[in-house]
Scaffold this active site. Structure first.
Site, mmCIF file in Angstrom:
data_model
loop_
_atom_site.group_PDB
_atom_site.id
_atom_site.type_symbol
_atom_site.label_atom_id
_atom_site.label_comp_id
_atom_site.label_asym_id
_atom_site.label_seq_id
_atom_site.Cartn_x
_atom_site.Cartn_y
_atom_site.Cartn_z
ATOM 1 N N HIS A 31 0.835 -1.204 0.000
ATOM 2 C CA HIS A 31 0.000 0.000 0.000
ATOM 3 C C HIS A 31 0.871 1.256 0.000
ATOM 4 O O HIS A 31 0.662 2.182 -0.792
ATOM 5 C CB HIS A 31 -0.917 0.007 1.231
ATOM 6 C CG HIS A 31 -1.899 -1.132 1.225
ATOM 7 N ND1 HIS A 31 -3.247 -0.960 1.183
ATOM 8 C CD2 HIS A 31 -1.707 -2.476 1.237
ATOM 9 C CE1 HIS A 31 -3.856 -2.134 1.171
ATOM 10 N NE2 HIS A 31 -2.938 -3.072 1.216
ATOM 11 N N ASP A 135 -6.503 5.518 1.424
ATOM 12 C CA ASP A 135 -6.557 4.100 1.094
ATOM 13 C C ASP A 135 -7.978 3.600 1.368
ATOM 14 O O ASP A 135 -8.487 3.752 2.486
ATOM 15 C CB ASP A 135 -5.549 3.355 1.992
ATOM 16 C CG ASP A 135 -5.235 1.966 1.480
ATOM 17 O OD1 ASP A 135 -6.166 1.280 1.026
ATOM 18 O OD2 ASP A 135 -4.052 1.582 1.537
ATOM 19 N N GLN A 373 13.161 -5.827 -6.139
ATOM 20 C CA GLN A 373 12.318 -6.687 -6.991
ATOM 21 C C GLN A 373 12.083 -6.172 -8.409
ATOM 22 O O GLN A 373 12.142 -6.930 -9.368
ATOM 23 C CB GLN A 373 10.973 -6.952 -6.297
ATOM 24 C CG GLN A 373 10.082 -7.876 -7.118
ATOM 25 C CD GLN A 373 8.942 -8.450 -6.336
ATOM 26 O OE1 GLN A 373 9.150 -9.130 -5.334
ATOM 27 N NE2 GLN A 373 7.724 -8.207 -6.780
ATOM 28 N N HIS A 388 3.459 -14.987 -4.785
ATOM 29 C CA HIS A 388 2.247 -15.147 -3.967
ATOM 30 C C HIS A 388 1.080 -14.371 -4.584
ATOM 31 O O HIS A 388 0.006 -14.310 -4.002
ATOM 32 C CB HIS A 388 2.534 -14.655 -2.552
ATOM 33 C CG HIS A 388 2.665 -13.151 -2.468
ATOM 34 N ND1 HIS A 388 3.514 -12.422 -3.286
ATOM 35 C CD2 HIS A 388 2.047 -12.227 -1.691
ATOM 36 C CE1 HIS A 388 3.413 -11.132 -2.994
ATOM 37 N NE2 HIS A 388 2.536 -10.993 -2.041
ATOM 38 N N TRP A 391 -0.758 -7.829 -5.594
ATOM 39 C CA TRP A 391 -1.071 -7.047 -6.786
ATOM 40 C C TRP A 391 0.146 -6.286 -7.328
ATOM 41 O O TRP A 391 0.362 -6.204 -8.535
ATOM 42 C CB TRP A 391 -2.241 -6.095 -6.534
ATOM 43 C CG TRP A 391 -2.663 -5.396 -7.798
ATOM 44 C CD1 TRP A 391 -2.649 -4.056 -8.050
ATOM 45 C CD2 TRP A 391 -3.155 -6.026 -9.010
ATOM 46 N NE1 TRP A 391 -3.092 -3.819 -9.329
ATOM 47 C CE2 TRP A 391 -3.413 -5.002 -9.933
ATOM 48 C CE3 TRP A 391 -3.381 -7.355 -9.391
ATOM 49 C CZ2 TRP A 391 -3.887 -5.254 -11.229
ATOM 50 C CZ3 TRP A 391 -3.859 -7.600 -10.677
ATOM 51 C CH2 TRP A 391 -4.112 -6.569 -11.572
ATOM 52 N N SER A 393 3.299 -7.160 -7.064
ATOM 53 C CA SER A 393 4.180 -8.141 -7.705
ATOM 54 C C SER A 393 3.614 -8.550 -9.062
ATOM 55 O O SER A 393 4.352 -8.694 -10.040
ATOM 56 C CB SER A 393 4.337 -9.377 -6.819
ATOM 57 O OG SER A 393 4.979 -9.011 -5.620
ATOM 58 N N GLU A 396 4.220 -5.753 -11.505
ATOM 59 C CA GLU A 396 5.654 -5.622 -11.809
ATOM 60 C C GLU A 396 6.082 -6.734 -12.774
ATOM 61 O O GLU A 396 6.877 -6.511 -13.693
ATOM 62 C CB GLU A 396 6.471 -5.658 -10.510
ATOM 63 C CG GLU A 396 6.290 -4.376 -9.679
ATOM 64 C CD GLU A 396 6.631 -4.534 -8.194
ATOM 65 O OE1 GLU A 396 7.256 -5.550 -7.823
ATOM 66 O OE2 GLU A 396 6.269 -3.640 -7.402
ATOM 67 N N ALA A 411 -6.261 -12.863 0.948
ATOM 68 C CA ALA A 411 -6.970 -11.661 0.471
ATOM 69 C C ALA A 411 -7.197 -11.683 -1.045
ATOM 70 O O ALA A 411 -7.750 -12.637 -1.574
ATOM 71 C CB ALA A 411 -6.228 -10.421 0.941
ATOM 72 N N ASP A 412 -6.731 -10.634 -1.733
ATOM 73 C CA ASP A 412 -6.982 -10.512 -3.185
ATOM 74 C C ASP A 412 -6.190 -11.529 -4.016
ATOM 75 O O ASP A 412 -6.472 -11.723 -5.202
ATOM 76 C CB ASP A 412 -6.617 -9.094 -3.643
ATOM 77 C CG ASP A 412 -5.149 -8.745 -3.369
ATOM 78 O OD1 ASP A 412 -4.646 -9.108 -2.290
ATOM 79 O OD2 ASP A 412 -4.505 -8.132 -4.235
ATOM 80 N N GLN A 413 -5.190 -12.172 -3.404
ATOM 81 C CA GLN A 413 -4.235 -12.978 -4.190
ATOM 82 C C GLN A 413 -4.891 -14.189 -4.858
ATOM 83 O O GLN A 413 -4.496 -14.593 -5.952
ATOM 84 C CB GLN A 413 -3.074 -13.411 -3.283
ATOM 85 C CG GLN A 413 -2.297 -12.196 -2.756
ATOM 86 C CD GLN A 413 -1.562 -12.460 -1.456
ATOM 87 O OE1 GLN A 413 -1.407 -13.608 -1.048
ATOM 88 N NE2 GLN A 413 -1.103 -11.399 -0.804
HETATM 89 N N1 UDP Z 1 9.284 -6.423 -2.802
HETATM 90 C C1 UDP Z 1 10.601 -6.032 -2.862
HETATM 91 N N2 UDP Z 1 11.564 -6.934 -2.564
HETATM 92 C C2 UDP Z 1 11.286 -8.215 -2.216
HETATM 93 C C3 UDP Z 1 9.933 -8.631 -2.169
HETATM 94 C C4 UDP Z 1 8.961 -7.699 -2.475
HETATM 95 O O1 UDP Z 1 10.902 -4.879 -3.183
HETATM 96 O O2 UDP Z 1 12.217 -8.967 -1.935
HETATM 97 C C5 UDP Z 1 8.246 -5.439 -3.125
HETATM 98 C C6 UDP Z 1 7.585 -5.763 -4.439
HETATM 99 O O3 UDP Z 1 8.333 -5.179 -5.489
HETATM 100 C C7 UDP Z 1 6.206 -5.175 -4.266
HETATM 101 C C8 UDP Z 1 5.970 -5.225 -2.756
HETATM 102 O O4 UDP Z 1 7.223 -5.477 -2.146
HETATM 103 O O5 UDP Z 1 6.175 -3.839 -4.720
HETATM 104 C C9 UDP Z 1 5.032 -6.338 -2.332
HETATM 105 O O6 UDP Z 1 3.736 -5.976 -2.657
HETATM 106 P P1 UDP Z 1 2.673 -7.026 -3.128
HETATM 107 O O7 UDP Z 1 1.405 -6.275 -3.373
HETATM 108 O O8 UDP Z 1 3.175 -7.818 -4.273
HETATM 109 O O9 UDP Z 1 2.536 -8.042 -1.935
HETATM 110 P P2 UDP Z 1 2.333 -7.887 -0.333
HETATM 111 O O10 UDP Z 1 3.673 -7.724 0.245
HETATM 112 O O11 UDP Z 1 1.436 -6.704 -0.120
HETATM 113 O O12 UDP Z 1 1.706 -9.175 0.050
#
Ligand code: UDP
Length: 505
Positions: A31, A135, A373, A388, A391, A393, A396, A411-413
């Protein structure tokens, strides 16, 4: 980065203060990351932005990023903090999120109102907040405060349009008698009451909190309520793009007439920064980024590596770690795996577990605690992503044109992973299974057997994603409209620009 000229505007005989937008994310990595990107996009256009973090999150950003220096380059940009009401040693983990919701609803609400009413969130040149972007995950209390103070509010949902629409439709699913789910044998039943998803959405693709037999469950109730509160906002911002989710956006528009789909935000920002010749390598991470994996990737053949990461919140047990490990090793594919120190729950510390594994096949894999990432996914050595399905990821990976294996956590995954496999056809969904033979098989399918098929579609989608943020693209135009509306909000005319693209078919 070069400084951006202060924005002043003449209207009639007097000069208006620049608009000041308050951006307030829910305090979780995905977020904060996407809302900081939005904040920078608005600041680049000359809007004055106040970014409000909880103190806990702000401390982590200070430790691991250059956030203060980066935003100091924008005139009128303020970084402010608010208490989340929880003690410092509270874990703020995925299984205690309700504590955070409850605490913020009670403590942060009155603090926010006080801060807004006393102009504590403004500066000398733009003392008052003229528009709030909150948010949507805490849509109720922020909208209550905005209404009480007469400030226009827009909700930003950091999830995709597909999951937002499923969240919104949950009361219909319940009313249609399609929930609760009746045991494991019921998981593949199709759900008919989410418009636009009748042919592919199964019980197992609903958000994990729909798996409970008790439909009065607090998490379920909370997420549904907050999603419905977004109808009270002036508009809805989604981090998506029309070529990806147009059919679902058109369904959402029947309930939310004003939607700005302005994603993928990370690419949108990168694109805008490139036009002002600025670097775009900044991190918004809550953890220390370990860049050593880039040197390792540099030494690997093109598209030979599968990147493995379960995001910032997902946790697994030791048995699951071992199934993934053996599946990856047995696939003979090189892999880069993000193993956060808190990834493995209950049965001890990840480092200790890994110490037992580390002497096998060492040259074919690399492990980090947290990776850069976006850079990893864009690296030529990376050919697949075991994710996982968070959103951020997902987006990206789409932008990088990297096909995915999805193992959604919560959740949304669960919804995202179904769209990746069944709708966009850019990957394989292995939800609900964690078995080394399956892992080995899907890794081989993605990286070898079906590689060309996935690559072709993923490259096409990547091109469309990038096109959407170029001049004239859908997200580019929607951002311009959002900015125009924020400016109009100062004079009580929010939304009166000729605006919105019509999503209705
Ligand atoms: N991320 C990162 N390095 C890592 C793992 C994740 O920078 O080793 C970042 C990734 O690029 C993304 C965020 O953490 O922007 C994770 O957001 P996402 O919505 O995918 O998943 P959440 O962590 O909310 O479950």
């Amino acid at each position: 980065m070069g400084s951006v000229l202060p924005y002043m505007e003449q209207q009639g005989s007097h000069t208006l203060h620049p608009p000041r937008v308050l951006i307030f994310p829910f305090p979780l990595q995905g977020h904060v990351n996407s809302m900081l990107k939005l904040a920078e996009l608005l600041a680049l256009q000359g809007l004055h932005v106040t970014f409000l973090n909880t103190q806990f999150i702000y401390n982590r950003l200070l430790l691991h990023t250059d956030i203060q220096a980066r935003f100091a380059a924008y005139p009128g940009f303020l970084l402010k903090t608010i208490s989340d009401g929880l003690p410092d040693d509270h874990p703020r983990s995925s299984d205690t999120l309700l504590d955070l919701f409850d605490s913020m609803n009670s403590i942060s609400k009155s603090l926010l109102k006080q801060m807004l009413a006393s102009d504590e969130l403004g500066s000398e040149s733009s003392p008052s907040v003229t528009c709030i972007i909150a948010d949507g995950l805490f849509g109720k209390f922020t909208t209550d405060v905005a209404d009480e103070l007469g400030i226009p509010i827009i909700h930003f949902r950091t999830i995709g349009a597909c999951s937002f629409w499923v969240y919104f439709s949950i009361p219909n699913i319940i009313e249609a008698g399609e929930l609760p789910i009746r045991g494991k044998e019921d998981m593949d039943r199709l759900i008919n009451s989410v418009p636009g998803m009748e042919s592919f959405l199964r019980c197992r693709d609903l958000p994990n909190f729909c798996r409970l037999s008790d439909l009065t469950n607090q998490s379920l109730h909370h997420l549904v309520q907050e999603t419905h509160h977004s109808k009270r906002a002036k508009a809805l911002i989604l981090n998506t793009f029309e070529d990806l989710e147009a059919p679902i956006l058109s369904h959402i528009q029947t309930q939310f007439p004003k939607i700005y789909s302005i994603g993928p935000l990370h690419t949108h920002l990168k694109h805008k920064l490139a036009t002002v010749a600025s670097s775009s390598q900044s991190s918004n991470s809550f953890l220390e980024v370990d860049r050593s994996c880039i040197a390792w990737l540099n030494a690997q053949p093109a598209k030979s590596v599968i990147y493995v990461s379960f995001g910032s919140l997902a946790v697994i047990v030791k048995d699951q770690l071992m199934e993934f490990w053996h599946g990856l090793v047995n696939s003979n594919t090189r892999f880069l795996w993000v193993i956060r120190t808190d990834l493995v729950t209950k049965e001890g510390d990840s480092a200790q577990i890994l110490a037992e594994l580390l002497d096998e096949t060492k040259e074919r894999w690399f492990i980090v605690g947290w990776a850069p990432q976006e850079e990893v996914l864009a690296h030529p050595a990376v050919g697949g992503f075991l994710t996982h399905s968070g959103w951020n990821s997902t987006l990206e990976s789409i932008v990088a044109g990297v096909p995915m294996i999805c193992w959604p956590y919560f959740a949304d995954q669960q919804v995202n992973s179904r769209f990746v496999s069944e709708v966009w056809k850019i990957g394989i969904d292995m939800k609900d299974v964690c078995d080394r033979q399956i892992v080995e098989k899907v890794v081989n399918d993605l990286m070898v057997e079906r590689r060309e098929e996935f690559e072709r579609v993923a490259e096409e989608m990547s091109m469309l994603a990038r096109k959407s943020v170029n001049e004239g693209g859908s997200s580019y135009c929607n951002l311009e409209r959002l900015i125009e509306d924020i400016r109009l909000a100062r004079s009580g005319r929010f939304g009166s620009s000729k605006l919105m693209r019509d999503h209705t078919p």
